[in-house]
Scaffold this motif. Structure first.
Motif, PDB file in Angstrom:
ATOM      1  N   PHE A 240      42.041  87.049  68.829  1.00 37.29           N
ATOM      2  CA  PHE A 240      43.365  87.227  69.436  1.00 37.29           C
ATOM      3  C   PHE A 240      43.216  87.256  70.955  1.00 37.29           C
ATOM      4  N   GLY A 241      44.261  86.821  71.645  1.00 35.75           N
ATOM      5  CA  GLY A 241      44.303  87.006  73.094  1.00 35.75           C
ATOM      6  C   GLY A 241      44.649  88.448  73.433  1.00 35.75           C
ATOM      7  N   GLN A 242      44.295  88.886  74.610  1.00 36.78           N
ATOM      8  CA  GLN A 242      44.660  90.240  75.030  1.00 36.78           C
ATOM      9  C   GLN A 242      46.171  90.316  75.223  1.00 36.78           C
ATOM     10  N   GLY A 243      46.787  91.318  74.599  1.00 37.20           N
ATOM     11  CA  GLY A 243      48.240  91.472  74.692  1.00 37.20           C
ATOM     12  C   GLY A 243      49.003  90.613  73.697  1.00 37.20           C
ATOM     13  N   GLU A 244      48.278  89.949  72.806  1.00 41.00           N
ATOM     14  CA  GLU A 244      48.935  89.056  71.850  1.00 41.00           C
ATOM     15  C   GLU A 244      49.351  89.794  70.576  1.00 41.00           C
ATOM     16  N   MET A 245      50.555  89.523  70.084  1.00 39.62           N
ATOM     17  CA  MET A 245      50.952  90.020  68.768  1.00 39.62           C
ATOM     18  C   MET A 245      51.195  88.831  67.845  1.00 39.62           C
ATOM     19  N   LYS A 246      50.564  88.849  66.695  1.00 37.01           N
ATOM     20  CA  LYS A 246      50.776  87.793  65.710  1.00 37.01           C
ATOM     21  C   LYS A 246      51.476  88.384  64.495  1.00 37.01           C
TER      22      LYS A 246
END
Lengths: 256, 256
Positions: A240-246
Motif C-alpha cells: 500500500f502507499g502511505q496514506g492509502e485506503m483500499k
C-alpha cells in the motif's frame, strides 16, 4: 506496534493457512506476545475470539488453526502493547453494532494526543487509542449518515476523510469490515495479494508449511489477503502507499 | 423454548462442571439443538462464544468443557428456535456496549406482538424477539439515565419496571450482566443455588459427573448458579417466583 491480517473473499474461505503463519509471529518469530484476536463474519453474525495470552500459547489460537471456519470477511490482530495494559478488553479486533450490522475493527500504530469528542453513542471499554479511534469512526459515520447506511461510494469517501484525519495523530494502519466490504488504511506498512484462478502453491515465510491452493478452490474463487508484512516468500505482494485506503469487495480491491 | 445458565461469584471461578451438564441438554438429553452460546466477563473484557451447531456437536463447546476459564460473571444459552432462523446472528448471548461497559444478555421465552419503538441507538442484527428486547432494554436504560450509569438500586428499579413491561408480551426469562451484577428475571422457570463454605459434593443430573467443591475452593468463595432447570440432583435449588427479578452480586442475591 502490532500486526494486522485481513481476508476478503467472494466465497466463504478458511483462513487456516494464513493464520498459522501470522499467529507464529505472536510470540515466536516476532515480538507480538501481548494478546491477539480474530473475528469471522458468518452471514450477519460474527465469531469473535480474543485472548491476552500470546497467540503461540493460546488454546483458542490452537483451535482456530485446527478448525477451518469459513468466512468471506476476517480480521485478525496480534498485539505488542504500546497504549493500554495487557487485558482482554484491550485486545483487538473490537466489535460494535451500527445500522443493525456488526462492525469489526483492528489497528496497528500509535496515536498521539488523540482525544476526539465522544458524544456517548460509542464509548471505549478499555483504554487504548485504537478503541477510541473505532468509537470515533462509528460516531462520525452515524453523524454523517443518520440512521440509514449510505452506499459504498459515499461511505468510502467519508472513511477516507476520517481515517486521514485520525492518521494526522500518528500511525494508523487499520482494518474495518461490516461483513460485506473490508476497508484497509495504511500509514506505514500494509501489503495485499489477490489469489484467483489459476491458483498456485504458496509457502509460508514463518512456518514450514505449504499449500497448493488449486487443490482446495474452484476456478471462480477469489481471495484477497491483506497483512502488515507478506506471509509467503514465493508470491508477489503489493505494498500500500502511505496514506492509502483500499476497499475490498468480493475478493478484490475496488476503485472508489 | 431455550435454556439459560448464569453464574455470579465473588472470586473468578470456572464453570466447567455446570456447563458440562447444561451443554448435554443441547441435543442429547433435551431438544435444544439450534445453537448455543456463552459469554465470560474477564475484567472489563468479554470472551464471547456462539455457535449455530448443537452444543453436543460443537468444537467450541468441547473447548469450553476442557478449558477452565475463570470468571465472576458468566451467561450461557442453548437454543430451540421459536423466532428467527438458525443462524449465528440469532444465537444468544448477545453483547453490546453501554456507558463504556459491555452488557451480556440471553433470553428464554417467546414474545408476541413485541414491536417497541427503537430510536436507532441499538438495532438488532438478527431477527429474534430476544435481541429486540435487549436493544429496547439498553435504549431505555440510556434514555432514563443519560450518559452516566446510575447506582445499582436505581438501575434495578428501572429494570424491574422494564422487564415487567416486556413480560406482558409473553415468557421473558432473561439474564443480563455488565460484569459486576447479574440480573435474572423469571416469567416461567428459573432456579438458583448459592454454594459457599462448607462446600459439599454435587452430582450432575444430565451426565455421570460428580465434583467435590471443597477440594477446589477456599472457605471465602461464594458462587451463585442460576439455571432454567436444576443441574444437580443432590442439592436444594430455589425456584424463582413468576414475575420475579433477582440481582446477584459477589455470589449471592441482594435485596434491592
Amino acid at each position: 506496534m502490532c500486526q494486522l491480517l485481513g481476508m476478503n473473499c467472494n466465497v466463504p474461505t478458511d483462513i487456516v493457512f494464513s493464520f498459522t503463519g501470522f499467529a507464529t509471529r505472536g510470540g515466536r518469530t516476532d515480538v507480538h506476545h501481548d494478546g491477539w484476536g480474530i473475528a469471522f463474519f458468518e452471514g450477519a453474525g460474527v465469531r469473535h475470539f480474543v485472548d491476552h495470552a500470546a497467540a503461540v500459547a493460546s488454546p483458542v489460537a490452537d483451535l482456530i488453526k485446527r478448525w477451518p471456519i469459513k468466512s468471506k470477511n476476517v480480521i485478525a490482530h496480534i498485539r505488542k502493547a504500546t497504549q493500554g495494559r495487557i487485558a482482554l478488553e484491550n485486545c483487538h479486533p473490537f466489535v460494535r453494532e451500527l445500522w443493525g450490522r456488526y462492525w469489526v475493527f483492528a489497528h496497528n500504530g500509535d496515536l498521539k494526543d488523540f482525544k476526539p469528542e465522544l458524544n456517548g453513542a460509542f464509548q471505549p471499554v478499555g483504554n487504548t487509542d485504537s478503541e477510541m479511534a473505532f468509537c470515533y469512526l462509528l460516531q462520525e459515520m452515524r453523524r454523517r449518515f443518520g440512521g440509514t447506511p449510505p452506499g459504498l461510494p459515499e461511505l468510502t469517501s467519508a472513511l477516507r476523510e476520517l481515517t486521514g484525519a485520525i492518521a494526522a495523530h500518528g500511525a494508523f494502519n487499520m482494518m474495518l469490515s461490516d461483513g460485506s466490504a473490508l476497508f484497509a488504511h495504511c500509514s506505514t506498512n500494509l501489503h495485499y495479494i489477490v489469489r484467483k484462478h489459476p491458483f498456485a502453491t504458496a509457502k509460508l515465510s514463518d512456518e514450514d508449511m505449504t499449500v497448493d491452493f488449486s487443490q482446495v478452490t474452484t476456478p471462480n474463487d477469489r481471495v484477497a489477503v491483506i497483512v502488515t508484512a507478506p506471509l509467503t516468500d514465493n508470491e508477489t505482494w503489493t505494498q500500500f502507499g502511505q496514506g492509502e485506503m483500499k476497499v475490498f469487495v468480493e475478493g478484490e480491491p475496488v476503485a472508489l
